[in-house]
Design a protein around this motif. Structure first.
Motif, PDB file in Angstrom:
ATOM      1  N   ARG A  86       2.855  -6.282   4.487  1.00 51.84           N
ATOM      2  CA  ARG A  86       3.504  -6.227   3.172  1.00 51.84           C
ATOM      3  C   ARG A  86       4.474  -5.061   3.108  1.00 51.84           C
ATOM      4  NH1 ARG A  86      -0.308  -9.538   3.347  1.00 51.84           N
ATOM      5  NH2 ARG A  86      -1.183 -10.552   1.510  1.00 51.84           N
ATOM      6  N   ILE A  87       5.530  -5.265   2.367  1.00 45.35           N
ATOM      7  CA  ILE A  87       6.540  -4.236   2.160  1.00 45.35           C
ATOM      8  C   ILE A  87       6.242  -3.520   0.854  1.00 45.35           C
ATOM      9  CG2 ILE A  87       8.975  -3.837   1.655  1.00 45.35           C
ATOM     10  CD1 ILE A  87       9.643  -6.035   3.646  1.00 45.35           C
ATOM     11  N   ILE A  88       6.019  -2.202   0.942  1.00 41.27           N
ATOM     12  CA  ILE A  88       5.733  -1.377  -0.231  1.00 41.27           C
ATOM     13  C   ILE A  88       7.036  -0.746  -0.697  1.00 41.27           C
ATOM     14  CG2 ILE A  88       4.286   0.449  -1.165  1.00 41.27           C
ATOM     15  CD1 ILE A  88       2.750  -1.939   0.067  1.00 41.27           C
ATOM     16  N   GLN A  89       7.346  -0.929  -1.987  1.00 40.24           N
ATOM     17  CA  GLN A  89       8.628  -0.480  -2.521  1.00 40.24           C
ATOM     18  C   GLN A  89       8.450   0.588  -3.589  1.00 40.24           C
ATOM     19  OE1 GLN A  89       9.729  -4.856  -3.187  1.00 40.24           O
ATOM     20  NE2 GLN A  89      11.755  -3.917  -2.913  1.00 40.24           N
ATOM     21  N   ALA A  90       9.455   1.443  -3.676  1.00 47.65           N
ATOM     22  CA  ALA A  90       9.529   2.406  -4.770  1.00 47.65           C
ATOM     23  C   ALA A  90      10.101   1.724  -6.002  1.00 47.65           C
ATOM     24  CB  ALA A  90      10.400   3.590  -4.352  1.00 47.65           C
ATOM     25  N   ALA A  91      10.155   2.474  -7.093  1.00 47.40           N
ATOM     26  CA  ALA A  91      10.645   1.898  -8.355  1.00 47.40           C
ATOM     27  C   ALA A  91      12.097   1.438  -8.242  1.00 47.40           C
ATOM     28  CB  ALA A  91      10.503   2.922  -9.481  1.00 47.40           C
ATOM     29  N   PRO A 136       3.999  -9.976  -2.824  1.00 46.84           N
ATOM     30  CA  PRO A 136       4.573 -11.194  -2.220  1.00 46.84           C
ATOM     31  C   PRO A 136       5.581 -10.929  -1.111  1.00 46.84           C
ATOM     32  CG  PRO A 136       5.663 -10.737  -4.299  1.00 46.84           C
ATOM     33  CD  PRO A 136       4.604  -9.681  -4.151  1.00 46.84           C
ATOM     34  N   LEU A 137       6.154  -9.722  -1.067  1.00 42.55           N
ATOM     35  CA  LEU A 137       7.231  -9.437  -0.126  1.00 42.55           C
ATOM     36  C   LEU A 137       6.661  -9.017   1.225  1.00 42.55           C
ATOM     37  CD1 LEU A 137      10.334  -9.429  -0.184  1.00 42.55           C
ATOM     38  CD2 LEU A 137      10.236  -6.954  -0.575  1.00 42.55           C
ATOM     39  N   CYS A 138       7.004  -9.764   2.261  1.00 43.86           N
ATOM     40  CA  CYS A 138       6.410  -9.556   3.582  1.00 43.86           C
ATOM     41  C   CYS A 138       7.475  -9.158   4.611  1.00 43.86           C
ATOM     42  CB  CYS A 138       5.715 -10.830   4.056  1.00 43.86           C
ATOM     43  SG  CYS A 138       4.341 -11.338   3.002  1.00 43.86           S
ATOM     44  N   ASN A 139       7.019  -8.477   5.632  1.00 47.53           N
ATOM     45  CA  ASN A 139       7.904  -8.043   6.710  1.00 47.53           C
ATOM     46  C   ASN A 139       8.258  -9.233   7.599  1.00 47.53           C
ATOM     47  OD1 ASN A 139       9.263  -6.569   8.694  1.00 47.53           O
ATOM     48  ND2 ASN A 139       7.367  -6.087   9.783  1.00 47.53           N
ATOM     49  N   VAL A 166       2.806  -2.050   5.371  1.00 48.76           N
ATOM     50  CA  VAL A 166       1.360  -1.994   5.602  1.00 48.76           C
ATOM     51  C   VAL A 166       0.914  -3.310   6.215  1.00 48.76           C
ATOM     52  CG1 VAL A 166      -0.914  -1.662   4.556  1.00 48.76           C
ATOM     53  CG2 VAL A 166       1.072  -0.442   3.633  1.00 48.76           C
ATOM     54  N   GLU A 167       0.241  -3.210   7.360  1.00 45.77           N
ATOM     55  CA  GLU A 167      -0.266  -4.416   8.006  1.00 45.77           C
ATOM     56  C   GLU A 167      -1.404  -5.024   7.196  1.00 45.77           C
ATOM     57  OE1 GLU A 167       1.246  -5.831  10.535  1.00 45.77           O
ATOM     58  OE2 GLU A 167       2.680  -4.171  10.459  1.00 45.77           O
ATOM     59  N   GLU A 168      -1.624  -6.310   7.379  1.00 50.56           N
ATOM     60  CA  GLU A 168      -2.624  -7.057   6.609  1.00 50.56           C
ATOM     61  C   GLU A 168      -3.991  -6.381   6.644  1.00 50.56           C
ATOM     62  OE1 GLU A 168      -4.600 -10.423   4.663  1.00 50.56           O
ATOM     63  OE2 GLU A 168      -2.469  -9.927   4.822  1.00 50.56           O
TER      64      GLU A 168
END
Length: 450
Positions: free
Chosen positions: A142-147, A168-171, A155-157
């Motif tokens: 998953r892609i972790i985003q800032a504001a 929902p946003l994946c690498n 982060v891997e599964e």
């Protein structure tokens, strides 16, 4: 002109494919997966200074040939995706954009590659990550985003916190990187994981820690789908075929049963072409305008000129050239042969290594005997010639313009223009012999029963 370098990661063995063939050499629409990516890159970067470098495994000569004339480097020790990119560092320039692509994901579109390049440049991002939104994100990082939408980490599964699993946003495993920054980011990778591998995804955190901008770029999920098994290969083939069918219809062709028509990646179809059900195109086929291809025909390595009619159940093999308005009918096979404008071979015929003149008519059951067991020879049939049914033309042989060959003939010598040639055994008739034959056989059968 921009400096674009693309690294294609292609060293995987593909053990789940259960094949001696390198994974990225498995074909989609008759083209190896890695060649799809190379073609996409070349299309997307026209006008740019493009360099493609493939990272392959040792002892893969077939893959070396497939990437030529582009260079390759060998990853002798497969220590992860980060290590694979490190192997390519000596081939990289000091400036421009470096694209990192997976060789087993062949469905990336040229316009998406263009977006990767231009978005990184216009946004001033050190790193752009291709991201996608699958229906079910389970199994993907998953892609972790800032504001502000920038990426803070991937982060891997297996490492996801409970509240992160709904992201929902994946690498997608596709990256566009500032070439000047990439060596420094790769130098900081460490194999601090259970697999002892260098993970390419770690360059995201290193870039963020440097205060550099890292952004996602949404890409359609079907463009990123990777191939790790034969089932994946079939799935990707289905997506590719759907694209080719849609493109053919958008270009002015009618597909009577689109789902049953199969294209090669390089098939070229003109306008006002009608294609029946269960037609299969192999590599290197060009079909001009106003052609009709009836059901269950197979075409590869052939050109079909305007107004021609093919099939049903016709086979055009490599080297077949079908002229304007020519007919190739049911159960007719054409190989390395030219049919002139308006020529017809409508039934149960083999034409190999032949030149058939304009307007010639080839009767049912005709064959060109082109192979003597050692060499192949050519048959030439002149314009307007008529070849009677069930004839054998033994090459090398020339049938002149307007010549007429009687049905059932075996032609071993040249026939002049406008000549009539008939080669048949003499008809012998014996009155009443058929009934006498049957009586003899009945008597013999009765005696045997006694």
């Amino acid at each position: 002109m921009s400096q674009i370098t693309a690294i294609i990661l292609a060293a995987g063995l593909g053990t789940r494919m259960k094949s001696a063939l390198p994974k990225v050499m498995h074909p989609v629409a008759h083209r190896p997966m890695i060649r799809h990516l190379i073609t996409t890159l070349e299309t997307a970067t026209q006008g740019d200074d493009l360099r493609i470098v493939a990272v392959i495994g040792p002892d893969m000569p077939v893959l070396e040939a497939a990437v030529a004339p582009h260079p390759f480097v060998i990853q002798h020790d497969r220590r992860g995706t980060g290590h694979a990119v490190q192997m390519a560092l000596p081939e990289l320039p000091d400036s421009g954009t470096v694209l990192i692509l997976m060789g087993d994901a062949p469905l990336l579109r040229p316009e998406t590659v263009r977006r990767l390049i231009e978005t990184r440049q216009t946004k001033g991002a050190a790193l752009l990550v291709g991201a996608f939104r699958p229906v079910n994100p389970t199994g993907f990082g998953r892609i972790i985003q800032a504001a502000d939408g920038s990426i803070t980490r991937i982060v891997e599964e297996k490492d996801l916190a409970p509240d992160q699993k709904a992201i929902p946003l994946c690498n997608g495993g596709i990256y566009a990187v500032d070439a000047a920054r990439l060596p420094g980011l790769l130098a900081r990778l460490t194999p601090n994981n259970a697999q002892g591998e260098f993970y390419l995804t770690d360059i995201v955190e290193h870039a963020v820690s440097d205060g550099a901008l890292v952004l996602p770029l949404d890409i359609a999920a079907d463009e990123i789908h990777g191939v790790n098994s034969r089932a994946d290969l079939a799935f990707v083939e289905g997506i590719a075929q759907a694209r080719y069918r849609a493109a053919a219809m958008a270009g002015g062709a009618t597909l009577l049963d689109p789902a049953s028509v199969y294209f090669a990646a390089d098939t070229k179809i003109g306008q006002d072409v009608t294609i029946g059900p269960n037609v299969v195109f192999g590599p290197s086929v060009t079909v001009a305008d106003r052609v009709t291809i009836h059901a269950f025909s197979h075409i590869e390595g052939a050109t079909v000129a305007s107004g021609a009619i093919i099939g049903p159940f016709a086979r055009l093999r490599p080297g077949a050239q079908i002229g304007d308005g020519a007919h190739v009918g049911n159960f007719v096979e054409v190989k390395n042969a030219v049919l002139g404008a308006g020529a017809k071979a409508n039934h149960l015929t083999y034409l190999g290594d032949a030149d058939i003149g304009a307007g010639a008519n080839i009767g049912a059951g005709t064959i060109t005997c082109n192979y003597d067991g050692i060499n192949k020879h050519r048959t030439i049939v002149g314009a307007g010639a008529f070849i009677g049914s069930n004839s054998a033309l033994v090459a090398p042989v020339v049938i002149g313009d307007g010549a007429l060959i009687g049905a059932g003939s075996t032609i071993t010598r040249d026939v002049p223009a406008d000549a009539l040639a008939v080669v048949r055994g003499e008809l012998v008739q014996k009155e009443g012999a058929a009934e006498r034959f049957r009586e003899t056989r009945r008597a013999a059968k009765a005696k045997k029963k006694d």
